[in-house]
Enzyme design. Structure first.
Site, mmCIF file in Angstrom:
data_model
loop_
_atom_site.group_PDB
_atom_site.id
_atom_site.type_symbol
_atom_site.label_atom_id
_atom_site.label_comp_id
_atom_site.label_asym_id
_atom_site.label_seq_id
_atom_site.Cartn_x
_atom_site.Cartn_y
_atom_site.Cartn_z
ATOM 1 N N MET A 114 0.835 -1.189 0.000
ATOM 2 C CA MET A 114 0.000 0.000 0.000
ATOM 3 C C MET A 114 0.872 1.240 0.000
ATOM 4 O O MET A 114 1.916 1.258 0.617
ATOM 5 C CB MET A 114 -0.905 0.023 1.222
ATOM 6 C CG MET A 114 -2.058 -0.940 1.145
ATOM 7 S SD MET A 114 -2.904 -1.052 2.734
ATOM 8 C CE MET A 114 -1.782 -2.132 3.601
ATOM 9 N N SER A 129 5.625 4.785 1.316
ATOM 10 C CA SER A 129 5.117 3.418 1.434
ATOM 11 C C SER A 129 4.415 3.238 2.768
ATOM 12 O O SER A 129 4.741 3.902 3.755
ATOM 13 C CB SER A 129 6.258 2.404 1.342
ATOM 14 O OG SER A 129 7.085 2.474 2.500
ATOM 15 N N ASP A 130 3.456 2.324 2.786
ATOM 16 C CA ASP A 130 2.919 1.894 4.066
ATOM 17 C C ASP A 130 3.966 1.004 4.733
ATOM 18 O O ASP A 130 4.902 0.531 4.095
ATOM 19 C CB ASP A 130 1.603 1.134 3.868
ATOM 20 C CG ASP A 130 0.715 1.195 5.093
ATOM 21 O OD1 ASP A 130 1.236 1.477 6.193
ATOM 22 O OD2 ASP A 130 -0.494 0.942 4.968
ATOM 23 N N TRP A 131 3.795 0.780 6.018
ATOM 24 C CA TRP A 131 4.779 0.042 6.797
ATOM 25 C C TRP A 131 4.829 -1.425 6.351
ATOM 26 O O TRP A 131 3.814 -2.126 6.340
ATOM 27 C CB TRP A 131 4.441 0.158 8.276
ATOM 28 C CG TRP A 131 4.933 1.418 8.930
ATOM 29 C CD1 TRP A 131 5.662 1.484 10.079
ATOM 30 C CD2 TRP A 131 4.756 2.786 8.517
ATOM 31 N NE1 TRP A 131 5.958 2.802 10.395
ATOM 32 C CE2 TRP A 131 5.408 3.618 9.449
ATOM 33 C CE3 TRP A 131 4.115 3.386 7.432
ATOM 34 C CZ2 TRP A 131 5.447 5.010 9.342
ATOM 35 C CZ3 TRP A 131 4.141 4.780 7.313
ATOM 36 C CH2 TRP A 131 4.800 5.564 8.252
#
Length: 815
Positions: free
Chosen positions: A1, A289-291
């Site tokens: 994500m 970016s998501d984690w």
């Protein structure tokens, strides 16, 4: 994500648990019985939407567009370019890469630039308040804000949250949320966002972002894009719940649906980042970016990602796709330096845009412990000292939270105007665990990962610690006692004998029930993020049936993350009133008491639809992998037809439709006038961009980028330095030298044609031409001051076009 900074657009499992708590003793939903997430009778008539191949792919688009500073970003970009022009290669890599999970005090921090006294950026959850700290407020969830249909309250909440993040030393708030939009009513994180109606969500997003920015904090709109379920969002996480898949799920959506409904999960997707976001929408912010959602180094950089968070490939591994590997990619030419410059400029432009250079305060909290003293580098257990200063940032935000909580309460049923109550009822009884407190305390379950007591927020990273939680039981008791009344309560849903004894005595029985959901890393009562069923939790349906069978003046109050199935409650004569109160935050009890006792006239409207049956929604969660061990494929075959649009398309009568809500007064509409305005023909954009700016030309000698001999390494910390003068050895990548990660055109820095639908932040300016003006007179015909939400629905008239909402707006109408 991928999460994206939306300032440019504004400024400018099979796990089936049978128990009484989660309602999963109900019939197994049809969604669990076939390998898709759209019901067979709910596919769009548009063949482009319903004809997805599996697995699906999107076309590559390169190069990644470089930002221009368009719109009102020019000053911020001028300053950002001047700053980045001073940076070395290592400093630019540090600015774009997180230092690793739990390596610093915020949930995400970039590397610092000590030479220029730049500490790096602190990124922190959440979309409803500051997470992982103390002396902060717990605001109502996004879904509640949507129910108010009130721009002013959305802005005020955004600004208050921004102020609290600013006071803690945070540079970027990880919120607000537009993804998930709410495609499936069982989606685990729908409550973090606003509404499945894109117009309403767009308005609430814009106002919230503006408020956060005006408080001097960068807003991060997330999650970009079509991130509509928790199940299978990450392969390692799915393995922990018993699934063997080698990649995250793929959301497959046609172009029209993407533009018209969801464009407001793209891992390394150059089409949605380079073409749609940075091209058509001319997005001037940066993409992070998501984690644990970054899947490559070179590929993600060329596809348009600008910041890696939290920096490590997996938590606490000390490895990174970027960091030293990004340094290698610049030196060997796979990532052109102009792309790195653009990343850095976008980050610094957002920083200057909101004035962080003027109002930044030192970070004064630690995400990993509430202890006053501890290790600054938590995972490495190094640098012991003062880490939590316990700064109180709440101000008077409790008043606003209470206001939003009451303003977002939707009155669904009110037989014979039983509401408002006056507090002089002969005997008031309150029932339900949802009326009381969590026996472990309001923060007793980490990240709110339980359903104990009254529900005021869902679970996961989108939460905050409660400074206190006013329960409905306490607030209603205070109301009754102030009038010398009689009040009793039972907060055990399964206390059958006691309920049977108390309910017949009550002149008014108020039953509190809930339904919870959250993020996929937590399993609560058998629900891994997404809900298993659309029923009440903790045996809530049985509770309502038992009380209402014994008291003919039963009021039902629902604290839910979204729609639930209400059986025959709307027709049951003993159930005299029904209210949806959502997730109202720390002032929950006071907010509902304000509505129940008439201090606030409910004017809220449903931000989603209540259906009679689960299948009525047409869309659902993909509960089982459908591609073997490959990436699960979620095909959005319904196209634009979600929530009320799906009901309209299928001719299904909802129980309570989107936009529905009663009041203690009445309104009339008259004098409807529609004026067609004179607008010229639409002109597609045909211009070209300038060439990519060149802000640095770093030396290619790898010896200059080695770890300094006198440097002390913090374990697991992500650094930009190389550990060898041989680039292949430094990269430590078995695929080193492969050309597959370097798509054609990705290194082209020459002027590029702008998309026809682009040309300015937000897209071609002519897309925003006003074609019609609609006016009407709205009159309060009752005796009570109140508010009304005027809603206009139109259709473009095509065979594949749903009805759409146009600019819903709340109007004050006092008698």
């Amino acid at each position: 994500m991928l999460q994206w900074l939306a300032g440019a657009l504004v400024a400018a499992v099979l796990f089936v648990f049978v128990n009484a708590q989660d309602g999963s003793n109900a019939t197994v939903p049809l969604a669990w019985q076939f390998p898709n997430a759209t019901y067979p009778n709910a596919t769009s008539p548009n063949p482009a939407a319903s004809g997805h191949s599996r697995p699906a792919f999107s076309p590559p688009v390169n190069p990644s567009p470089w930002a221009s500073g368009a719109g009102n970003w020019s000053t911020a970009y001028e300053r950002a370019r001047a700053f980045v022009s001073q940076l070395t290669l290592l400093e630019k890599v540090n600015l774009t890469t997180g230092v690793g999970w739990q390596s610093e005090r915020c949930v995400g921090e970039t590397g610092s630039i000590p030479r220029l006294a730049f500490r790096g950026l602190c990124l922190q959850d959440s979309p409803l308040g500051v997470r992982n700290t103390d002396y902060n407020s717990a605001f109502p969830a996004g879904v509640n804000v949507a129910a108010t249909f009130d721009r002013g309250l959305a802005y005020a909440r955004g600004q208050a949250m921004g102020q609290e993040h600013r006071g803690k030393g945070i540079d970027l708030q990880l919120g607000p949320v537009a993804g998930p939009l709410g495609r499936s009513p069982a989606g685990g994180r729908n409550w973090e966002g606003f509404s499945p109606d894109p117009a309403l969500t767009g308005i609430m997003m814009a106002q919230t972002i503006q408020g956060i920015q005006d408080a001097g904090v960068i807003a991060c709109a997330k999650h970009y894009i079509v991130n509509e379920q928790e199940r299978f969002r990450q392969a390692p996480e799915s393995a922990g719940f018993g699934f063997t898949i080698n990649d995250s799920l793929s959301s497959n959506v046609d172009d029209a649906t993407l533009h018209e409904t969801y464009l407001c999960y793209g891992c390394q997707n150059s089409y949605i980042l380079n073409y749609l976001l940075k091209g058509e929408l001319d997005f001037q912010g940066f993409v992070l970016s998501d984690w644990q959602a970054q899947h490559s180094g070179v590929g993600s950089a060329l596809a348009g990602m600008d910041m890696s968070m939290p920096g490590d490939v997996l938590f606490n591994t000390g490895t990174s796709y970027w960091g030293a590997n990004l340094t290698v990619a610049i030196l060997n030419g796979t990532v052109p330096e102009w792309r790195l410059d653009d990343m850095a400029v976008r980050i610094m432009a957002a920083w200057y845009y909101v004035g962080r250079d003027k109002i930044q305060v030192p970070i004064n909290f630690d995400s990993w412990t509430r202890d006053t003293f501890g290790y600054r580098h938590y995972v490495a257990e190094e640098a012991y000292g003062l880490i939590n200063e316990h700064v109180d940032v709440r101000a008077e935000h409790g008043t606003l939270i209470r206001q939003i909580g009451s303003a977002s309460t939707v009155l669904l049923k009110n037989n014979n105007s039983v509401l408002p109550l006056n507090g002089h009822e002969r005997f008031t009884a309150v029932f339900g665990s949802d009326a009381g407190g969590n026996p472990y305390g309001p923060n007793g379950c980490p990240d709110r990962g339980c359903d104990n007591g009254t529900l005021a927020m869902g679970w996961g990273s989108g939460t905050a610690e409660f400074p206190y939680l006013v329960t409905p039981e306490i607030a209603i008791q205070n109301e009754i006692l102030s009038k010398n009344g009689v009040f009793q309560s039972i907060t055990d849903n399964f206390a059958g004998m006691q309920i049977q004894a108390l309910a017949p005595q009550a002149s008014v029985a108020i039953v509190f029930v809930n339904a919870d959901s959250g993020e996929g890393y937590l399993n609560v009562d058998g629900n891994t993020g997404d809900r298993n069923n659309l029923t009440f939790w903790q045996g809530g349906d049985i509770l309502v049936q038992n009380v209402s069978s014994l008291c003919n003046n039963t009021i039902v109050v629902m604290h839910t993350v979204g729609p639930v199935l209400l059986s025959n409650y709307s027709e049951n004569p003993n159930i005299t009133a029904i209210l949806w109160a959502g997730l109202p935050g720390e002032q929950s009890g006071n907010s509902i008491a304000d509505v129940l006792y008439g201090r606030v006239n409910p004017g809220a409207k449903l931000p989603f639809t209540f259906g009679v049956d689960r299948e009525d929604y047409g869309t659902d969660i993909l509960y089982n992998p459908n591609e073997g061990t490959g990436a699960p494929q979620v095909s959005f075959s319904e196209g634009n037809f979600i929530d009320y649009r799906a009901f309209d398309q299928a001719g299904v009568e909802p129980l309570y439709e989107f936009g529905f809500g009663l009041s203690y007064t009445t309104f009339s509409y008259s004098n409807l006038v529609v004026n067609k305005l004179t607008v010229g023909p639409y002109t597609p954009t045909t211009r070209q961009t300038l060439a990519a700016p060149v802000l640095g030309n770093s030396a290619s000698d790898a010896a200059q980028y080695q770890l300094p001999s006198n440097f002390t390494i913090i374990p697991l910390y992500i650094y930009p330095y190389l550990n060898s003068t041989d680039l292949e050895t430094a990269a430590n990548d078995t695929s080193y030298g492969s050309s597959e990660s370097v798509p054609a055109g990705s290194q082209d820095s020459s002027p590029q044609p702008m998309p026809a639908a682009g040309g300015a932040p937000g897209g071609n300016p002519e897309l925003y031409d006003v074609l019609y003006q609609v006016r009407a007179t709205i009159t309060n015909t009752g005796s009570t001051p109140g508010e009304e939400v005027a809603q206009l629905y139109i259709s473009l008239g095509g065979p594949y076009d749903p009805k759409i909402t146009v600019d819903p707006a709340k109007q004050q109408r006092d008698v």
